[in-house]
Design a protein around this motif. Sequence first.
Motif, PDB file in Angstrom:
ATOM      1  N   ILE A 118      39.677  42.417  33.934  1.00 10.90           N
ATOM      2  CA  ILE A 118      38.410  41.857  34.403  1.00 10.90           C
ATOM      3  C   ILE A 118      38.338  42.024  35.919  1.00 10.90           C
ATOM      4  O   ILE A 118      39.362  42.007  36.601  1.00 10.90           O
ATOM      5  CB  ILE A 118      38.288  40.367  34.001  1.00 10.90           C
ATOM      6  CG1 ILE A 118      36.895  39.817  34.279  1.00 10.90           C
ATOM      7  CG2 ILE A 118      39.369  39.542  34.654  1.00 10.90           C
ATOM      8  CD1 ILE A 118      36.634  38.460  33.650  1.00 10.90           C
ATOM      9  N   GLY A 119      37.135  42.231  36.425  1.00 18.97           N
ATOM     10  CA  GLY A 119      36.961  42.341  37.865  1.00 18.97           C
ATOM     11  C   GLY A 119      35.507  42.148  38.261  1.00 18.97           C
ATOM     12  O   GLY A 119      34.604  42.294  37.447  1.00 18.97           O
ATOM     13  N   LEU A 120      35.302  41.815  39.515  1.00 18.93           N
ATOM     14  CA  LEU A 120      33.959  41.648  40.066  1.00 18.93           C
ATOM     15  C   LEU A 120      33.455  43.023  40.490  1.00 18.93           C
ATOM     16  O   LEU A 120      34.094  43.704  41.292  1.00 18.93           O
ATOM     17  CB  LEU A 120      34.000  40.696  41.258  1.00 18.93           C
ATOM     18  CG  LEU A 120      32.658  40.306  41.865  1.00 18.93           C
ATOM     19  CD1 LEU A 120      31.787  39.583  40.847  1.00 18.93           C
ATOM     20  CD2 LEU A 120      32.890  39.433  43.086  1.00 18.93           C
ATOM     21  N   ALA A 121      32.324  43.450  39.934  1.00 18.88           N
ATOM     22  CA  ALA A 121      31.771  44.765  40.233  1.00 18.88           C
ATOM     23  C   ALA A 121      30.772  44.699  41.382  1.00 18.88           C
ATOM     24  O   ALA A 121      30.822  45.487  42.306  1.00 18.88           O
ATOM     25  CB  ALA A 121      31.108  45.354  38.995  1.00 18.88           C
ATOM     26  N   GLN A 122      29.846  43.800  41.311  1.00 23.95           N
ATOM     27  CA  GLN A 122      28.831  43.556  42.327  1.00 23.95           C
ATOM     28  C   GLN A 122      28.692  42.040  42.383  1.00 23.95           C
ATOM     29  O   GLN A 122      29.111  41.370  41.451  1.00 23.95           O
ATOM     30  CB  GLN A 122      27.491  44.178  41.919  1.00 23.95           C
ATOM     31  CG  GLN A 122      27.548  45.645  41.637  1.00 23.95           C
ATOM     32  CD  GLN A 122      26.863  46.447  42.715  1.00 23.95           C
ATOM     33  OE1 GLN A 122      26.079  45.921  43.475  1.00 23.95           O
ATOM     34  NE2 GLN A 122      27.170  47.715  42.787  1.00 23.95           N
ATOM     35  N   PRO A 123      28.103  41.506  43.407  1.00 22.35           N
ATOM     36  CA  PRO A 123      27.943  40.046  43.413  1.00 22.35           C
ATOM     37  C   PRO A 123      27.292  39.557  42.116  1.00 22.35           C
ATOM     38  O   PRO A 123      26.197  39.972  41.767  1.00 22.35           O
ATOM     39  CB  PRO A 123      27.040  39.786  44.618  1.00 22.35           C
ATOM     40  CG  PRO A 123      27.314  40.940  45.532  1.00 22.35           C
ATOM     41  CD  PRO A 123      27.565  42.117  44.603  1.00 22.35           C
ATOM     42  N   GLY A 124      28.041  38.745  41.392  1.00 19.25           N
ATOM     43  CA  GLY A 124      27.520  38.177  40.163  1.00 19.25           C
ATOM     44  C   GLY A 124      27.732  39.028  38.923  1.00 19.25           C
ATOM     45  O   GLY A 124      27.515  38.559  37.823  1.00 19.25           O
ATOM     46  N   GLN A 125      28.155  40.273  39.069  1.00 18.60           N
ATOM     47  CA  GLN A 125      28.386  41.137  37.907  1.00 18.60           C
ATOM     48  C   GLN A 125      29.878  41.239  37.635  1.00 18.60           C
ATOM     49  O   GLN A 125      30.673  41.480  38.541  1.00 18.60           O
ATOM     50  CB  GLN A 125      27.816  42.536  38.141  1.00 18.60           C
ATOM     51  CG  GLN A 125      26.320  42.560  38.274  1.00 18.60           C
ATOM     52  CD  GLN A 125      25.804  43.971  38.495  1.00 18.60           C
ATOM     53  OE1 GLN A 125      26.548  44.905  38.710  1.00 18.60           O
ATOM     54  NE2 GLN A 125      24.492  44.108  38.455  1.00 18.60           N
ATOM     55  N   VAL A 126      30.242  41.058  36.369  1.00 18.85           N
ATOM     56  CA  VAL A 126      31.641  41.090  35.984  1.00 18.85           C
ATOM     57  C   VAL A 126      31.871  42.259  35.039  1.00 18.85           C
ATOM     58  O   VAL A 126      31.148  42.430  34.056  1.00 18.85           O
ATOM     59  CB  VAL A 126      32.035  39.759  35.291  1.00 18.85           C
ATOM     60  CG1 VAL A 126      33.473  39.808  34.797  1.00 18.85           C
ATOM     61  CG2 VAL A 126      31.835  38.598  36.255  1.00 18.85           C
ATOM     62  N   LEU A 127      32.883  43.066  35.355  1.00 13.72           N
ATOM     63  CA  LEU A 127      33.279  44.187  34.508  1.00 13.72           C
ATOM     64  C   LEU A 127      34.507  43.769  33.724  1.00 13.72           C
ATOM     65  O   LEU A 127      35.473  43.264  34.305  1.00 13.72           O
ATOM     66  CB  LEU A 127      33.598  45.419  35.358  1.00 13.72           C
ATOM     67  CG  LEU A 127      34.118  46.613  34.572  1.00 13.72           C
ATOM     68  CD1 LEU A 127      33.007  47.214  33.720  1.00 13.72           C
ATOM     69  CD2 LEU A 127      34.693  47.646  35.511  1.00 13.72           C
ATOM     70  N   TRP A 136      39.077  51.124  23.105  1.00 16.18           N
ATOM     71  CA  TRP A 136      38.708  50.307  24.262  1.00 16.18           C
ATOM     72  C   TRP A 136      37.210  50.357  24.484  1.00 16.18           C
ATOM     73  O   TRP A 136      36.537  51.304  24.078  1.00 16.18           O
ATOM     74  CB  TRP A 136      39.455  50.752  25.518  1.00 16.18           C
ATOM     75  CG  TRP A 136      39.186  52.176  25.919  1.00 16.18           C
ATOM     76  CD1 TRP A 136      39.910  53.276  25.548  1.00 16.18           C
ATOM     77  CD2 TRP A 136      38.126  52.656  26.739  1.00 16.18           C
ATOM     78  NE1 TRP A 136      39.349  54.409  26.093  1.00 16.18           N
ATOM     79  CE2 TRP A 136      38.256  54.058  26.837  1.00 16.18           C
ATOM     80  CE3 TRP A 136      37.071  52.039  27.408  1.00 16.18           C
ATOM     81  CZ2 TRP A 136      37.370  54.860  27.567  1.00 16.18           C
ATOM     82  CZ3 TRP A 136      36.185  52.834  28.133  1.00 16.18           C
ATOM     83  CH2 TRP A 136      36.347  54.221  28.212  1.00 16.18           C
ATOM     84  N   THR A 137      36.709  49.306  25.129  1.00 16.57           N
ATOM     85  CA  THR A 137      35.288  49.193  25.452  1.00 16.57           C
ATOM     86  C   THR A 137      35.157  48.533  26.817  1.00 16.57           C
ATOM     87  O   THR A 137      35.840  47.549  27.100  1.00 16.57           O
ATOM     88  CB  THR A 137      34.548  48.332  24.402  1.00 16.57           C
ATOM     89  OG1 THR A 137      34.786  48.876  23.104  1.00 16.57           O
ATOM     90  CG2 THR A 137      33.053  48.290  24.665  1.00 16.57           C
ATOM     91  N   MET A 138      34.270  49.073  27.657  1.00 14.40           N
ATOM     92  CA  MET A 138      33.958  48.448  28.944  1.00 14.40           C
ATOM     93  C   MET A 138      32.628  47.726  28.809  1.00 14.40           C
ATOM     94  O   MET A 138      31.662  48.284  28.268  1.00 14.40           O
ATOM     95  CB  MET A 138      33.852  49.492  30.045  1.00 14.40           C
ATOM     96  CG  MET A 138      35.171  50.148  30.367  1.00 14.40           C
ATOM     97  SD  MET A 138      35.004  51.376  31.670  1.00 14.40           S
ATOM     98  CE  MET A 138      35.229  50.313  33.076  1.00 14.40           C
ATOM     99  N   VAL A 139      32.587  46.502  29.323  1.00 13.04           N
ATOM    100  CA  VAL A 139      31.399  45.650  29.225  1.00 13.04           C
ATOM    101  C   VAL A 139      31.068  45.124  30.615  1.00 13.04           C
ATOM    102  O   VAL A 139      31.951  44.635  31.327  1.00 13.04           O
ATOM    103  CB  VAL A 139      31.652  44.469  28.262  1.00 13.04           C
ATOM    104  CG1 VAL A 139      30.480  43.510  28.250  1.00 13.04           C
ATOM    105  CG2 VAL A 139      31.960  44.978  26.858  1.00 13.04           C
ATOM    106  N   MET A 140      29.800  45.233  31.009  1.00 16.37           N
ATOM    107  CA  MET A 140      29.323  44.668  32.273  1.00 16.37           C
ATOM    108  C   MET A 140      28.474  43.443  31.937  1.00 16.37           C
ATOM    109  O   MET A 140      27.525  43.538  31.156  1.00 16.37           O
ATOM    110  CB  MET A 140      28.478  45.676  33.041  1.00 16.37           C
ATOM    111  CG  MET A 140      27.982  45.162  34.375  1.00 16.37           C
ATOM    112  SD  MET A 140      29.264  45.038  35.619  1.00 16.37           S
ATOM    113  CE  MET A 140      29.538  46.764  35.969  1.00 16.37           C
ATOM    114  N   THR A 141      28.824  42.293  32.526  1.00 20.13           N
ATOM    115  CA  THR A 141      28.069  41.064  32.298  1.00 20.13           C
ATOM    116  C   THR A 141      27.328  40.685  33.568  1.00 20.13           C
ATOM    117  O   THR A 141      27.896  40.680  34.655  1.00 20.13           O
ATOM    118  CB  THR A 141      29.005  39.919  31.863  1.00 20.13           C
ATOM    119  OG1 THR A 141      29.697  40.324  30.677  1.00 20.13           O
ATOM    120  CG2 THR A 141      28.212  38.645  31.575  1.00 20.13           C
ATOM    121  N   MET A 142      26.051  40.395  33.416  1.00 24.02           N
ATOM    122  CA  MET A 142      25.179  40.016  34.524  1.00 24.02           C
ATOM    123  C   MET A 142      25.216  38.503  34.730  1.00 24.02           C
ATOM    124  O   MET A 142      25.645  37.763  33.857  1.00 24.02           O
ATOM    125  CB  MET A 142      23.735  40.461  34.234  1.00 24.02           C
ATOM    126  CG  MET A 142      23.573  41.909  33.859  1.00 24.02           C
ATOM    127  SD  MET A 142      24.325  43.008  35.065  1.00 24.02           S
ATOM    128  CE  MET A 142      24.438  44.505  34.124  1.00 24.02           C
TER     129      MET A 142
END
Length: 100
Positions: free
Chosen positions: A50-59, A69-75
């Motif tokens: 898990i990591g912070l991609a942009q302010p408020g977005q979590v990868l 495997w699957t990558m998911v971006m959460t807003m």
Amino acid sequence: MVRRPLALAALIGAVAAYGITPTTAQTSCGPREQLVKLLADQYKEDPVGIGLAQPGQVLEVFASSGGTWTMVMTMPDGKACLIAAGNNWEMVTKIKGNPA
């Protein structure tokens, strides 16, 4: 090799059945809780990174013991999108930084 793209297409179909709307041919979005449940139930994938991609977005990266495997971006609003998926996931050990 062909199975994962077909599996991803099936996942996108299943995600759509849960009311998660496709945003592109390769990306589906919807409530994070539903997406995480789908990955766990259908692919036995659990969070491995898990990591912070942009302010408020979590990868997040989800992976299974079988190597999928699957990558998911959460807003910030809780909407999550599938952004990539594949096979042959391998865990690597963390590289230690240089001493200060």
